[in-house]
Design a protein around this motif. Sequence first.
Motif, short mmCIF file in Angstrom:
data_model
loop_
_atom_site.label_atom_id
_atom_site.label_comp_id
_atom_site.label_asym_id
_atom_site.label_seq_id
_atom_site.Cartn_x
_atom_site.Cartn_y
_atom_site.Cartn_z
N PRO A 100 32.12 10.07 2.01
CA PRO A 100 31.85 9.34 0.77
C PRO A 100 32.15 10.22 -0.45
O PRO A 100 32.14 11.44 -0.35
N LEU A 101 32.42 9.57 -1.57
CA LEU A 101 32.70 10.27 -2.82
C LEU A 101 31.39 10.90 -3.31
O LEU A 101 30.47 10.20 -3.69
N HIS A 102 31.31 12.23 -3.23
CA HIS A 102 30.06 12.92 -3.57
C HIS A 102 30.22 13.80 -4.81
O HIS A 102 31.32 13.89 -5.37
N SER B 32 35.74 14.79 11.80
CA SER B 32 34.78 14.72 12.90
C SER B 32 33.77 13.60 12.74
O SER B 32 32.93 13.39 13.60
N HIS B 33 33.84 12.88 11.62
CA HIS B 33 32.91 11.78 11.37
C HIS B 33 33.70 10.53 11.01
O HIS B 33 34.88 10.62 10.67
N PRO B 34 33.06 9.36 11.06
CA PRO B 34 33.78 8.12 10.73
C PRO B 34 34.27 8.13 9.27
O PRO B 34 33.63 8.69 8.40
N ILE B 35 35.41 7.51 9.05
CA ILE B 35 36.00 7.40 7.72
C ILE B 35 36.21 5.92 7.41
O ILE B 35 36.75 5.19 8.25
N ARG B 36 35.81 5.50 6.22
CA ARG B 36 36.05 4.12 5.81
C ARG B 36 37.54 3.91 5.57
O ARG B 36 38.27 4.85 5.29
N THR C 110 30.61 15.63 5.78
CA THR C 110 30.06 15.74 7.13
C THR C 110 28.54 15.78 7.09
O THR C 110 27.88 15.06 7.86
N ARG C 111 27.99 16.57 6.19
CA ARG C 111 26.53 16.65 6.09
C ARG C 111 25.93 15.32 5.65
O ARG C 111 24.85 14.94 6.10
N ILE C 112 26.64 14.61 4.78
CA ILE C 112 26.16 13.29 4.33
C ILE C 112 26.19 12.32 5.51
O ILE C 112 25.21 11.61 5.76
N ILE D 166 21.86 15.10 3.90
CA ILE D 166 21.77 15.05 2.45
C ILE D 166 22.37 13.74 1.95
O ILE D 166 23.09 13.05 2.69
N ASP D 167 22.10 13.43 0.67
CA ASP D 167 22.76 12.28 0.05
C ASP D 167 23.97 12.77 -0.75
O ASP D 167 24.28 13.97 -0.75
N ILE D 168 24.66 11.88 -1.45
CA ILE D 168 25.88 12.24 -2.17
C ILE D 168 25.64 13.20 -3.34
O ILE D 168 26.58 13.77 -3.87
N HIS D 169 24.37 13.37 -3.71
CA HIS D 169 24.03 14.31 -4.80
C HIS D 169 23.50 15.64 -4.27
O HIS D 169 23.16 16.52 -5.05
#
Length: 156
Positions: A11-13, A47-51, A141-143, A148-151
């Motif tokens: 996501p855009l973080h 390594s994680h899903p991508i929209r 990846t952490r999100i 964590i969240d995007i912030h």
Amino acid sequence: MKVMVGGTFDPLHDGHKKLIERSFTIAGDGGEVVIGLSGDVFANRKSHPIRPFEERKADLVAFVENLTAEMNSNAVWKIEELHDKYGSTLDTDFDAIVVSEETFPTAVEINRLRKEKKRSKVDIHQITCVLADDGRWISSTRIWKGEIDIHGNLIK
């Protein structure tokens, strides 16, 4: 000044936002920013899903439109689909590339490959990665893992 920046942006973080904002600052009034956005096939190496590309692009367009309005920037910009980590950087005339600490080696490689092709080197502008509350880098990846969240706020 013509500036290039790229990523998957999903996501855009806050780290991505800093990277893009810096690109517009460097481009300046009357400049140009080319944002490379990983295409679906290239992005799915993560390594994680991508929209899907179009969803990520819509988020990016909304962010950039808001950012340029806030900055009162008249820089022109476009989004180009990336099929590899270089995009059009090896064959396009531009002045600078903006990268994170994590992607700095790719920018060095781009300049090496440009030199082999007898193209001019470009300036590399490296931002420091944005840190989460725990002092570690904010990353997609952490999100996606739910840490964590995007912030960069820790999720309890």
